[in-house]
Motif scaffolding. Structure first.
Motif, PDB file in Angstrom:
ATOM      1  N   GLN A   1       6.105  12.225  -5.582  1.00 31.89           N
ATOM      2  CA  GLN A   1       5.942  11.633  -4.254  1.00 31.89           C
ATOM      3  C   GLN A   1       7.050  10.610  -4.053  1.00 31.89           C
ATOM      4  OE1 GLN A   1       3.102  12.323  -2.127  1.00 31.89           O
ATOM      5  NE2 GLN A   1       4.177  11.164  -0.567  1.00 31.89           N
TER       6      GLN A   1
ATOM      7  N   LEU B   1      -0.025   8.884  -6.060  1.00 29.92           N
ATOM      8  CA  LEU B   1       0.124  10.315  -5.776  1.00 29.92           C
ATOM      9  C   LEU B   1       1.217  10.972  -6.609  1.00 29.92           C
ATOM     10  CD1 LEU B   1      -0.404  10.470  -1.909  1.00 29.92           C
ATOM     11  CD2 LEU B   1      -2.062  10.767  -3.730  1.00 29.92           C
TER      12      LEU B   1
ATOM     13  N   PHE C   1       0.819  -1.218   0.000  1.00 27.99           N
ATOM     14  CA  PHE C   1       0.000   0.000   0.000  1.00 27.99           C
ATOM     15  C   PHE C   1       0.852   1.266   0.000  1.00 27.99           C
ATOM     16  CE2 PHE C   1      -3.449  -2.847   0.526  1.00 27.99           C
ATOM     17  CZ  PHE C   1      -4.513  -2.183  -0.056  1.00 27.99           C
ATOM     18  N   ILE C   2       2.053   1.181   0.574  1.00 26.49           N
ATOM     19  CA  ILE C   2       2.963   2.327   0.474  1.00 26.49           C
ATOM     20  C   ILE C   2       3.374   2.501  -0.995  1.00 26.49           C
ATOM     21  CG2 ILE C   2       5.272   3.172   1.079  1.00 26.49           C
ATOM     22  CD1 ILE C   2       4.883   1.893   3.844  1.00 26.49           C
TER      23      ILE C   2
ATOM     24  N   TRP D   1       1.665   1.528  -3.643  1.00 26.80           N
ATOM     25  CA  TRP D   1       0.508   2.004  -4.416  1.00 26.80           C
ATOM     26  C   TRP D   1       0.278   3.503  -4.200  1.00 26.80           C
ATOM     27  CZ3 TRP D   1      -4.279   4.181  -3.363  1.00 26.80           C
ATOM     28  CH2 TRP D   1      -5.133   4.272  -4.472  1.00 26.80           C
ATOM     29  N   THR D   2       0.446   3.927  -2.929  1.00 24.36           N
ATOM     30  CA  THR D   2       0.255   5.353  -2.631  1.00 24.36           C
ATOM     31  C   THR D   2       1.286   6.198  -3.372  1.00 24.36           C
ATOM     32  OG1 THR D   2      -0.636   4.743  -0.476  1.00 24.36           O
ATOM     33  CG2 THR D   2       0.071   7.014  -0.737  1.00 24.36           C
TER      34      THR D   2
ATOM     35  N   LEU E   1       6.895   8.189   1.979  1.00 23.46           N
ATOM     36  CA  LEU E   1       5.743   8.760   2.678  1.00 23.46           C
ATOM     37  C   LEU E   1       5.979  10.189   3.151  1.00 23.46           C
ATOM     38  CD1 LEU E   1       4.512   5.790   4.897  1.00 23.46           C
ATOM     39  CD2 LEU E   1       3.489   6.670   2.815  1.00 23.46           C
ATOM     40  N   PHE E   2       7.252  10.589   3.202  1.00 24.33           N
ATOM     41  CA  PHE E   2       7.534  11.881   3.827  1.00 24.33           C
ATOM     42  C   PHE E   2       8.256  12.859   2.907  1.00 24.33           C
ATOM     43  CE2 PHE E   2       7.302   8.716   7.236  1.00 24.33           C
ATOM     44  CZ  PHE E   2       6.254   9.249   7.959  1.00 24.33           C
TER      45      PHE E   2
ATOM     46  N   ARG F   1       7.550  15.002  -0.617  1.00 25.64           N
ATOM     47  CA  ARG F   1       6.617  15.352  -1.687  1.00 25.64           C
ATOM     48  C   ARG F   1       7.052  16.681  -2.293  1.00 25.64           C
ATOM     49  NH1 ARG F   1       1.308  14.255  -3.143  1.00 25.64           N
ATOM     50  NH2 ARG F   1       0.076  16.065  -3.718  1.00 25.64           N
TER      51      ARG F   1
END
Lengths: 71, 181
Positions: B97, B82, B74-75, B77-78, B100-101, B103
């Motif tokens: 992206q 994004l 899921f990380i 896919w995100t 997760l941190f 962007r």
């Protein structure tokens, strides 16, 4: 090798707690991204539902197998 | 989400080709299968036998391993979802992206685009029709890279058409100002 006894049960409990914390932490960050930058609300909602269902199912499997192993 | 200006319309929303995501997911499948393969090899080569009384343990570790893979998927896919580009009738918005941190959002106005280059490199990109679109902007060293987009030639045409329309609108606006209408 014999993996049993109180030490093994403690290790499993710590692993379960770590998995729970990891899932909760990552979920929080992913959810933040999905809510903040989600372009397609429908698709995001579907993926979010699948993610939580799958994650909770696996956590439940871990928890139940721990209870069976260390009642 | 990008902030759309008043009177602005999104012409295209682009993401990397699905093959890029599938290729990454294939590594994850190998990651999931690794312990199963390891146990099988241990049984075959070293005579290791999994104790049938420890079924609960096997389920526990399998679920833990799957949960880890689930989170990684899921990380991935995100990141894939994004990481997007938007072509509007005024500008190109590039959203990068990284994990997760990290962007990064950058944009360039269509009237500042100097040239657009399409780069389709390799057998798979040629067969599945995806590739890179390089957008060179005037006055800046920065180059916009739309990496692994599906149908890059169509994307190039979309950008050129949007740029033509934007330039035409700007010219009409200038003429209106000069004539006072």
């Amino acid at each position: 090798m014999n993996f049993s006894g109180p030490l093994a049960e403690s290790i499993l409990l710590i692993l379960f707690a770590a998995a729970l914390a990891c899932f909760a932490g990552v979920s929080y960050v992913l959810d933040y991204h999905w809510r903040t930058y989600g372009f397609d609300a429908g698709k995001i909602r579907t993926m979010r539902t699948i993610y939580y269902l799958g994650g909770c199912f696996l956590l439940l499997a871990m928890g139940l197998s721990y209870l069976v192993y260390a009642p | 989400m990008i902030e759309i200006h008043e009177g602005e319309a999104v012409i295209a929303e682009l993401r990397r080709h699905w093959f890029v995501f599938v290729a990454q997911a294939a590594f994850l499948v190998a990651f999931v299968a690794a312990p199963v393969l390891a146990v099988f090899l241990l049984e075959q080569l070293a005579g290791f036998v999994l104790d049938p009384n420890h079924e609960a343990l096997v389920i526990f570790f399998s679920a833990a391993w799957l949960l880890l893979s689930w989170i990684i998927f899921f990380i991935m896919w995100t990141n894939f979802y994004l990481d997007a580009w938007f072509v509007t009738d005024q500008r190109i918005v590039d959203i990068e992206q990284w994990g997760l941190f990290n962007r990064q959002v950058s944009e360039c106005r269509l009237d500042r685009i100097q040239d657009v280059t399409v780069d389709v490199d390799g057998i798979v990109p040629t067969a599945l029709r995806f590739g890179d679109v390089h957008v060179q902007t005037a006055g800046e060293a920065r180059e916009f890279l739309l990496g692994n987009v599906p149908d890059p030639y169509a994307v190039k045409d979309i950008i050129f058409r949007a740029q033509d329309a934007a330039l035409r609108r700007a010219r009409n606006a200038d003429e209106s100002l000069e004539t006072g209408h």
